[in-house]
Motif scaffolding. Sequence first.
Motif, PDB file in Angstrom:
ATOM      1  N   ASP A   1       0.659  -1.096  -0.121  1.00  0.00           N
ATOM      2  CA  ASP A   1       0.151  -0.104  -0.039  1.00  0.00           C
ATOM      3  C   ASP A   1       0.890   1.282   0.067  1.00  0.00           C
ATOM      4  OD1 ASP A   1      -1.682   2.161   0.575  1.00  0.00           O
ATOM      5  OD2 ASP A   1      -2.786   1.104   2.061  1.00  0.00           O
ATOM      6  N   PRO A   2       0.958   1.942  -1.239  1.00  0.00           N
ATOM      7  CA  PRO A   2       1.949   3.003  -1.188  1.00  0.00           C
ATOM      8  C   PRO A   2       1.402   4.281  -0.537  1.00  0.00           C
ATOM      9  CG  PRO A   2       0.650   2.753  -3.289  1.00  0.00           C
ATOM     10  CD  PRO A   2       0.427   1.713  -2.425  1.00  0.00           C
ATOM     11  N   GLY A   3       0.072   4.215   0.072  1.00  0.00           N
ATOM     12  CA  GLY A   3      -0.383   5.191   1.014  1.00  0.00           C
ATOM     13  C   GLY A   3       0.125   5.091   2.269  1.00  0.00           C
ATOM     14  N   LEU A   4       0.627   4.046   2.779  1.00  0.00           N
ATOM     15  CA  LEU A   4       1.014   3.890   4.028  1.00  0.00           C
ATOM     16  C   LEU A   4       2.587   4.355   4.251  1.00  0.00           C
ATOM     17  CD1 LEU A   4      -0.655   0.640   5.158  1.00  0.00           C
ATOM     18  CD2 LEU A   4      -1.188   2.808   5.806  1.00  0.00           C
ATOM     19  N   TRP A   5       3.412   4.334   3.046  1.00  0.00           N
ATOM     20  CA  TRP A   5       4.800   4.799   3.257  1.00  0.00           C
ATOM     21  C   TRP A   5       5.259   5.974   2.698  1.00  0.00           C
ATOM     22  CZ3 TRP A   5       6.852   0.937   5.959  1.00  0.00           C
ATOM     23  CH2 TRP A   5       6.142  -0.035   6.002  1.00  0.00           C
ATOM     24  N   PRO A   6       6.323   6.642   3.271  1.00  0.00           N
ATOM     25  CA  PRO A   6       6.625   7.886   3.049  1.00  0.00           C
ATOM     26  C   PRO A   6       7.113   7.754   1.376  1.00  0.00           C
ATOM     27  CG  PRO A   6       8.102   7.092   4.623  1.00  0.00           C
ATOM     28  CD  PRO A   6       7.200   6.057   4.439  1.00  0.00           C
ATOM     29  N   GLU A   7       6.803   9.121   0.628  1.00  0.00           N
ATOM     30  CA  GLU A   7       7.156   9.261  -0.831  1.00  0.00           C
ATOM     31  C   GLU A   7       8.601   8.739  -0.904  1.00  0.00           C
ATOM     32  OE1 GLU A   7       6.510  12.277  -4.277  1.00  0.00           O
ATOM     33  OE2 GLU A   7       5.010  12.352  -2.543  1.00  0.00           O
ATOM     34  N   GLY A   8       8.941   8.098  -2.235  1.00  0.00           N
ATOM     35  CA  GLY A   8      10.136   7.923  -2.424  1.00  0.00           C
ATOM     36  C   GLY A   8      10.419   6.356  -2.310  1.00  0.00           C
ATOM     37  N   ALA A   9      11.772   6.001  -2.364  1.00  0.00           N
ATOM     38  CA  ALA A   9      12.112   4.490  -2.218  1.00  0.00           C
ATOM     39  C   ALA A   9      12.233   4.076  -0.767  1.00  0.00           C
ATOM     40  CB  ALA A   9      13.385   4.283  -2.900  1.00  0.00           C
ATOM     41  N   VAL A  10      11.432   3.186  -0.507  1.00  0.00           N
ATOM     42  CA  VAL A  10      11.376   2.740   0.953  1.00  0.00           C
ATOM     43  C   VAL A  10      12.295   1.350   0.996  1.00  0.00           C
ATOM     44  CG1 VAL A  10      10.035   1.880   2.734  1.00  0.00           C
ATOM     45  CG2 VAL A  10       9.371   4.000   1.473  1.00  0.00           C
ATOM     46  N   VAL A  11      13.114   1.147   1.790  1.00  0.00           N
ATOM     47  CA  VAL A  11      13.913  -0.085   1.975  1.00  0.00           C
ATOM     48  C   VAL A  11      13.765  -0.340   3.286  1.00  0.00           C
ATOM     49  CG1 VAL A  11      16.052  -1.120   1.732  1.00  0.00           C
ATOM     50  CG2 VAL A  11      15.538   0.505  -0.036  1.00  0.00           C
ATOM     51  N   ILE A  12      13.243  -1.775   3.501  1.00  0.00           N
ATOM     52  CA  ILE A  12      13.201  -2.361   5.011  1.00  0.00           C
ATOM     53  C   ILE A  12      14.276  -3.626   5.056  1.00  0.00           C
ATOM     54  CG2 ILE A  12      11.727  -3.748   6.410  1.00  0.00           C
ATOM     55  CD1 ILE A  12       9.323  -2.653   5.221  1.00  0.00           C
ATOM     56  N   VAL A  13      15.058  -3.420   6.038  1.00  0.00           N
ATOM     57  CA  VAL A  13      16.163  -4.401   6.183  1.00  0.00           C
ATOM     58  C   VAL A  13      15.827  -5.133   7.197  1.00  0.00           C
ATOM     59  CG1 VAL A  13      18.537  -4.567   6.693  1.00  0.00           C
ATOM     60  CG2 VAL A  13      18.046  -2.717   5.240  1.00  0.00           C
ATOM     61  N   VAL A  14      15.637  -6.413   7.037  1.00  0.00           N
ATOM     62  CA  VAL A  14      15.419  -7.564   8.078  1.00  0.00           C
ATOM     63  C   VAL A  14      16.617  -8.042   8.674  1.00  0.00           C
ATOM     64  CG1 VAL A  14      13.958  -9.419   8.671  1.00  0.00           C
ATOM     65  CG2 VAL A  14      13.071  -7.959   6.725  1.00  0.00           C
ATOM     66  N   ARG A  15      16.721  -7.845  10.098  1.00  0.00           N
ATOM     67  CA  ARG A  15      17.792  -8.310  10.662  1.00  0.00           C
ATOM     68  C   ARG A  15      17.596  -9.398  11.795  1.00  0.00           C
ATOM     69  NH1 ARG A  15      19.518  -4.043  14.251  1.00  0.00           N
ATOM     70  NH2 ARG A  15      21.579  -5.192  14.652  1.00  0.00           N
ATOM     71  N   ASN A  16      18.367 -10.005  11.979  1.00  0.00           N
ATOM     72  CA  ASN A  16      18.414 -11.151  13.064  1.00  0.00           C
ATOM     73  C   ASN A  16      17.328 -12.349  12.568  1.00  0.00           C
ATOM     74  OD1 ASN A  16      20.594 -10.087  14.501  1.00  0.00           O
ATOM     75  ND2 ASN A  16      19.146  -8.430  15.109  1.00  0.00           N
ATOM     76  N   TRP A  17      17.311 -12.584  11.386  1.00  0.00           N
ATOM     77  CA  TRP A  17      16.028 -13.244  10.873  1.00  0.00           C
ATOM     78  C   TRP A  17      16.360 -14.835  11.053  1.00  0.00           C
ATOM     79  CZ3 TRP A  17      17.758 -16.102   6.873  1.00  0.00           C
ATOM     80  CH2 TRP A  17      18.772 -15.781   6.028  1.00  0.00           C
ATOM     81  N   GLN A  18      17.614 -15.171  11.237  1.00  0.00           N
ATOM     82  CA  GLN A  18      18.321 -16.600  10.982  1.00  0.00           C
ATOM     83  C   GLN A  18      17.726 -17.446  11.940  1.00  0.00           C
ATOM     84  OE1 GLN A  18      20.052 -13.800  10.959  1.00  0.00           O
ATOM     85  NE2 GLN A  18      21.366 -13.629   9.325  1.00  0.00           N
ATOM     86  N   SER A  19      17.409 -17.253  13.417  1.00  0.00           N
ATOM     87  CA  SER A  19      16.763 -17.942  14.308  1.00  0.00           C
ATOM     88  C   SER A  19      15.555 -18.297  13.907  1.00  0.00           C
ATOM     89  CB  SER A  19      17.265 -17.440  15.627  1.00  0.00           C
ATOM     90  OG  SER A  19      18.468 -17.433  15.998  1.00  0.00           O
TER      91      SER A  19
END
Length: 96
Positions: A46-64
């Motif tokens: 949903d682009p309406g929920l995110w700031p304008e521009g490129a949004v990158v979500i980095v998922v950390r500590n997912w291995q466990s």
Amino acid sequence: MTDVLATLDLAGVTDKAGLMDRCLRDLGLPDYFGRNWDALADVLSDPGLWPEGAVVIVVRNWQSYAKERPDEWGIAREVFSGASAVTVALALGGSS
């Protein structure tokens, strides 16, 4: 265009409920977020929920979480891959 970087830290997450709660907290999702796979797919597309521009979500500590809940992690990766309003990247390094 400004890139927006968000971090989803899954340290200590042991199940789907924990993952959904962490998404709500770390990503600042709206209170009406349904805490299920379809709802997560919807908010990430949903682009309406995110700031304008490129949004990158980095998922950390997912291995466990991936090791303990491989079926759930497979679904999560499908949801992340299908996101159309954001880019989701998995951090492959250590905990930093």
